[in-house]
Enzyme design. Structure first.
Site, PDB file in Angstrom:
ATOM      1  N   ILE A 168      39.757  45.952  34.174  1.00 51.57           N
ATOM      2  CA  ILE A 168      40.048  47.362  34.390  1.00 51.57           C
ATOM      3  C   ILE A 168      39.232  48.239  33.438  1.00 51.57           C
ATOM      4  O   ILE A 168      39.444  48.228  32.210  1.00 51.57           O
ATOM      5  CB  ILE A 168      41.567  47.633  34.241  1.00 51.57           C
ATOM      6  CG1 ILE A 168      42.360  46.657  35.142  1.00 51.57           C
ATOM      7  CG2 ILE A 168      41.888  49.087  34.548  1.00 51.57           C
ATOM      8  CD1 ILE A 168      41.958  46.639  36.622  1.00 51.57           C
ATOM      9  N   LEU A 245      38.541  54.083  46.523  1.00 53.69           N
ATOM     10  CA  LEU A 245      37.288  53.336  46.389  1.00 53.69           C
ATOM     11  C   LEU A 245      36.176  53.981  47.209  1.00 53.69           C
ATOM     12  O   LEU A 245      35.024  53.996  46.796  1.00 53.69           O
ATOM     13  CB  LEU A 245      37.489  51.873  46.781  1.00 53.69           C
ATOM     14  CG  LEU A 245      38.406  51.082  45.837  1.00 53.69           C
ATOM     15  CD1 LEU A 245      38.650  49.678  46.359  1.00 53.69           C
ATOM     16  CD2 LEU A 245      37.832  51.008  44.429  1.00 53.69           C
ATOM     17  N   GLN A 285      -3.884  45.716  40.799  1.00 52.86           N
ATOM     18  CA  GLN A 285      -3.229  45.838  42.113  1.00 52.86           C
ATOM     19  C   GLN A 285      -1.784  45.347  42.101  1.00 52.86           C
ATOM     20  O   GLN A 285      -0.909  45.941  42.728  1.00 52.86           O
ATOM     21  CB  GLN A 285      -4.025  45.074  43.174  1.00 52.86           C
ATOM     22  CG  GLN A 285      -5.335  45.752  43.512  1.00 52.86           C
ATOM     23  CD  GLN A 285      -6.106  45.031  44.608  1.00 52.86           C
ATOM     24  OE1 GLN A 285      -5.736  43.941  45.038  1.00 52.86           O
ATOM     25  NE2 GLN A 285      -7.189  45.639  45.054  1.00 52.86           N
ATOM     26  N   GLU A 369      33.784  47.437  42.690  1.00 54.11           N
ATOM     27  CA  GLU A 369      33.912  48.369  43.832  1.00 54.11           C
ATOM     28  C   GLU A 369      33.452  47.718  45.129  1.00 54.11           C
ATOM     29  O   GLU A 369      32.813  48.352  45.964  1.00 54.11           O
ATOM     30  CB  GLU A 369      33.085  49.631  43.588  1.00 54.11           C
ATOM     31  CG  GLU A 369      33.465  50.351  42.325  1.00 54.11           C
ATOM     32  CD  GLU A 369      34.496  51.422  42.563  1.00 54.11           C
ATOM     33  OE1 GLU A 369      34.842  51.676  43.721  1.00 54.11           O
ATOM     34  OE2 GLU A 369      34.956  51.971  41.565  1.00 54.11           O
ATOM     35  N   THR A 371      31.983  43.691  46.308  1.00 52.19           N
ATOM     36  CA  THR A 371      30.748  42.974  45.962  1.00 52.19           C
ATOM     37  C   THR A 371      29.670  43.251  47.019  1.00 52.19           C
ATOM     38  O   THR A 371      29.958  43.686  48.137  1.00 52.19           O
ATOM     39  CB  THR A 371      30.983  41.447  45.875  1.00 52.19           C
ATOM     40  OG1 THR A 371      31.208  40.953  47.199  1.00 52.19           O
ATOM     41  CG2 THR A 371      32.170  41.086  44.985  1.00 52.19           C
ATOM     42  N   ASP A 373      28.109  41.153  48.780  1.00 50.49           N
ATOM     43  CA  ASP A 373      28.331  40.409  50.024  1.00 50.49           C
ATOM     44  C   ASP A 373      29.477  40.992  50.841  1.00 50.49           C
ATOM     45  O   ASP A 373      29.399  41.019  52.085  1.00 50.49           O
ATOM     46  CB  ASP A 373      28.597  38.923  49.715  1.00 50.49           C
ATOM     47  CG  ASP A 373      27.317  38.188  49.338  1.00 50.49           C
ATOM     48  OD1 ASP A 373      26.231  38.752  49.549  1.00 50.49           O
ATOM     49  OD2 ASP A 373      27.412  37.055  48.833  1.00 50.49           O
TER      50      ASP A 373
HETATM   51  P1  FAD Z   1      35.874  37.335  43.856  1.00 50.12           P
HETATM   52  O1  FAD Z   1      36.597  38.200  44.813  1.00 50.12           O
HETATM   53  O2  FAD Z   1      36.535  36.071  43.400  1.00 50.12           O
HETATM   54  O3  FAD Z   1      34.455  36.992  44.469  1.00 50.12           O
HETATM   55  C1  FAD Z   1      33.631  35.933  43.962  1.00 50.12           C
HETATM   56  C2  FAD Z   1      32.465  35.754  44.931  1.00 50.12           C
HETATM   57  O4  FAD Z   1      32.963  35.350  46.209  1.00 50.12           O
HETATM   58  C3  FAD Z   1      31.687  37.048  45.169  1.00 50.12           C
HETATM   59  O5  FAD Z   1      30.312  36.754  45.288  1.00 50.12           O
HETATM   60  C4  FAD Z   1      32.203  37.552  46.515  1.00 50.12           C
HETATM   61  O6  FAD Z   1      31.269  38.332  47.222  1.00 50.12           O
HETATM   62  C5  FAD Z   1      32.489  36.229  47.214  1.00 50.12           C
HETATM   63  N1  FAD Z   1      33.501  36.368  48.250  1.00 50.12           N
HETATM   64  C6  FAD Z   1      34.823  36.672  48.123  1.00 50.12           C
HETATM   65  N2  FAD Z   1      35.418  36.710  49.317  1.00 50.12           N
HETATM   66  C7  FAD Z   1      34.462  36.449  50.225  1.00 50.12           C
HETATM   67  C8  FAD Z   1      34.434  36.349  51.651  1.00 50.12           C
HETATM   68  N3  FAD Z   1      35.525  36.581  52.377  1.00 50.12           N
HETATM   69  N4  FAD Z   1      33.272  36.068  52.240  1.00 50.12           N
HETATM   70  C9  FAD Z   1      32.146  35.854  51.523  1.00 50.12           C
HETATM   71  N5  FAD Z   1      32.104  35.927  50.190  1.00 50.12           N
HETATM   72  C10 FAD Z   1      33.237  36.208  49.551  1.00 50.12           C
HETATM   73  N6  FAD Z   1      38.786  46.525  39.277  1.00 50.12           N
HETATM   74  C11 FAD Z   1      39.728  47.505  39.227  1.00 50.12           C
HETATM   75  O7  FAD Z   1      40.747  47.449  39.917  1.00 50.12           O
HETATM   76  N7  FAD Z   1      39.575  48.578  38.405  1.00 50.12           N
HETATM   77  C12 FAD Z   1      38.482  48.718  37.602  1.00 50.12           C
HETATM   78  O8  FAD Z   1      38.371  49.710  36.871  1.00 50.12           O
HETATM   79  C13 FAD Z   1      37.493  47.678  37.601  1.00 50.12           C
HETATM   80  N8  FAD Z   1      36.434  47.740  36.744  1.00 50.12           N
HETATM   81  C14 FAD Z   1      35.587  46.659  36.645  1.00 50.12           C
HETATM   82  C15 FAD Z   1      34.612  46.627  35.638  1.00 50.12           C
HETATM   83  C16 FAD Z   1      33.783  45.527  35.496  1.00 50.12           C
HETATM   84  C17 FAD Z   1      32.784  45.484  34.381  1.00 50.12           C
HETATM   85  C18 FAD Z   1      33.888  44.450  36.414  1.00 50.12           C
HETATM   86  C19 FAD Z   1      32.984  43.254  36.302  1.00 50.12           C
HETATM   87  C20 FAD Z   1      34.834  44.485  37.404  1.00 50.12           C
HETATM   88  C21 FAD Z   1      35.707  45.567  37.532  1.00 50.12           C
HETATM   89  N9  FAD Z   1      36.733  45.579  38.480  1.00 50.12           N
HETATM   90  C22 FAD Z   1      37.685  46.582  38.479  1.00 50.12           C
HETATM   91  C23 FAD Z   1      36.954  44.420  39.339  1.00 50.12           C
HETATM   92  C24 FAD Z   1      35.985  44.297  40.483  1.00 50.12           C
HETATM   93  O9  FAD Z   1      36.239  45.259  41.456  1.00 50.12           O
HETATM   94  C25 FAD Z   1      36.056  42.857  40.995  1.00 50.12           C
HETATM   95  O10 FAD Z   1      35.401  42.039  40.032  1.00 50.12           O
HETATM   96  C26 FAD Z   1      35.423  42.680  42.360  1.00 50.12           C
HETATM   97  O11 FAD Z   1      36.216  43.292  43.342  1.00 50.12           O
HETATM   98  C27 FAD Z   1      35.234  41.215  42.730  1.00 50.12           C
HETATM   99  O12 FAD Z   1      36.394  40.493  42.518  1.00 50.12           O
HETATM  100  P2  FAD Z   1      36.322  39.116  41.679  1.00 50.12           P
HETATM  101  O13 FAD Z   1      35.589  39.362  40.428  1.00 50.12           O
HETATM  102  O14 FAD Z   1      37.709  38.587  41.611  1.00 50.12           O
HETATM  103  O15 FAD Z   1      35.422  38.171  42.560  1.00 50.12           O
END
Ligand code: FAD
Length: 390
Positions: A168, A245, A285, A369, A371, A373
């Site tokens: 967060i 979002l 180039q 916000e 990923t 993908d």
């Molecule tokens: P996961 O959801 O576990 O994903 C891991 C991988 O699997 C990714 O490559 C994803 O694309 C892939 N994946 C997942 N599901 C699928 C699918 N169905 N098909 C194909 N590929 C898939 N969140 C908040 O609520 N508030 C914030 O203020 C906030 N700030 C953040 C600040 C930072 C620095 C970071 C790193 C994250 C923050 N987040 C915040 C969280 C962020 O939104 C999540 O990290 C993000 O939504 C991805 O979730 P996860 O990290 O659990 O990855």
């Protein structure tokens, strides 16, 4: 008004009003004065400069589109995009602080809150007296926020909140958190949680290689008693957090172009000055290919976000269009940063230039916000009518 500076290969400036250009100049001056001289040290030291929060408030970086009666800027969405772009030219972490405050904290309180909640929270958030955060992601639910387990129980005169949020932005320094939790019927509800409520803690996440000048943490709720009047009354279900979002992703679509522009400008200057084999490397180039492709991609992204801004002002921008623009801008910026890093040679890995910091920051921006993908799959679902991510 000084319009110079940004690469403006397709005269996109002609599509902006004088007010937009004035806002851009004001923000550019602010970033040059308050952020650029210090950002390298803040990032190297993993220091969140809390003194920037009221300064962001003064310059109007928090909630630019929120009406002025609540302390916002009352501006249009192109102005909002320009503000995010100029801040992110300085640093994506600083832009994250402003995005979260405006789009993820002020926006839901404005759009879904009661009049009392708007009056109580928005002016203090707009001025930067208070810093807010947005708790959606959980340790086990990132891309799939609908699975969240954080929950509230109705106890008659208050709700009992339990659960935990992870990743967060702003959490360790926040006074207020907009938190999404499921009620006993399994419906997602938004609540305003305040620092000082018993059982509410915000442990910081350390050792990030990315967004080092932005603070990131957890939100932990251990039987937190949240007064009933802190529930956002006018929203129900996943569309609540997803609406926020949309607004934040729109800002990122503009913002990431700022990071790309900073990398491109640094690379162009460096290439014109750096001599190898008795001539500036800009004369080779392969270096020109990198620079020409950078400016082409920046130009395409500028046109996309400008059009998106017009649609947003008309209330016509779709979630899917915003997904496409967020994905395109961030991917483009990361690619530009990597190419700029190569143009700077060894110098590109040091803090003498902003490149490596932007590049590492963008590794978060491409994941948070939604990923890279997941945004692609949103486009895929839109054009085929078949959802591939469930
Ligand atoms: P996961 O959801 O576990 O994903 C891991 C991988 O699997 C990714 O490559 C994803 O694309 C892939 N994946 C997942 N599901 C699928 C699918 N169905 N098909 C194909 N590929 C898939 N969140 C908040 O609520 N508030 C914030 O203020 C906030 N700030 C953040 C600040 C930072 C620095 C970071 C790193 C994250 C923050 N987040 C915040 C969280 C962020 O939104 C999540 O990290 C993000 O939504 C991805 O979730 P996860 O990290 O659990 O990855």
């Amino acid at each position: 008004v000084d319009n110079s500076g940004a690469p403006d290969y397709f005269n996109v400036d002609d599509l902006l009003t004088d007010e937009h250009k004035l806002i851009r100049q004001t923000m550019r001056d602010f970033v040059k004065r308050e952020i650029s001289p210090n950002i390298e040290k803040w990032a190297q030291d993993a220091h969140f400069p809390s003194e920037i929060v009221p300064k962001f408030g003064d310059v109007g970086a928090f909630g630019p589109t929120i009406p002025t009666e609540y302390g916002g800027g009352g501006l249009d969405y192109i102005s909002y995009g320009i503000i995010m772009q100029e801040i992110e030219r300085g640093d994506s972490g600083m832009r994250s602080t402003a995005s979260v405050q405006g789009s993820l904290v002020m926006y839901p309180i404005y759009a879904y809150g009661s009049e009392e909640q708007r009056k109580k929270y928005l002016p203090k958030l707009a001025s930067g007296e208070w810093l807010g955060c947005f708790g959606l992601t959980e340790p086990d639910f990132g891309s799939n926020p609908g699975g969240m387990v954080t929950n509230i129980k109705d106890m008659g005169d208050h709700y009992l909140l339990n659960g935990a949020k992870l990743w967060i932005s702003n959490s360790p320094e926040c006074q207020v958190a907009v938190v999404w939790a499921k009620n006993e019927q399994g419906r997602i509800k938004g609540l305003i949680v305040e620092r000082g409520m018993e059982g509410f803690t915000t442990p910081e996440i350390h050792n990030k290689w990315s967004l080092r000048a932005s603070c990131t943490g957890e939100l932990v709720f251990d039987n937190v008693k949240v007064p009933k009047e802190n529930l956002l009354p006018n929203v129900d279900g996943l569309r609540g957090p997803l609406g926020c979002l949309d607004s934040a992703r729109y800002g990122i679509a503009w913002g990431a172009i700022g990071a790309a522009i900073d990398c491109y400008e640094s690379a162009l200057n460096y290439a014109k000055q750096r001599i190898q084999f008795d001539k500036p490397i800009a004369g080779f180039q392969l270096i020109q290919k990198k620079l020409a492709e950078m400016v082409t991609e920046i130009t395409k992204a500028q046109l996309m976000v400008w059009r998106l801004g017009v649609l947003k002002n008309e209330g016509k921008a779709t979630t899917q269009q915003i997904s496409m623009a967020k994905r395109n801008s961030v991917d483009m910026a990361l690619h530009v940063a990597r190419e700029a890093r190569q143009i700077h040679g060894g110098m590109g890995i040091t803090g003498e230039y902003p490149i490596m910091r932007h590049m590492m920051n963008l590794e978060s921006v491409i994941t948070y916000e939604g990923t890279h993908d997941i945004h692609l799959l949103i486009t895929g679902a839109d054009i085929t009518g078949i959802q591939a991510f469930k």
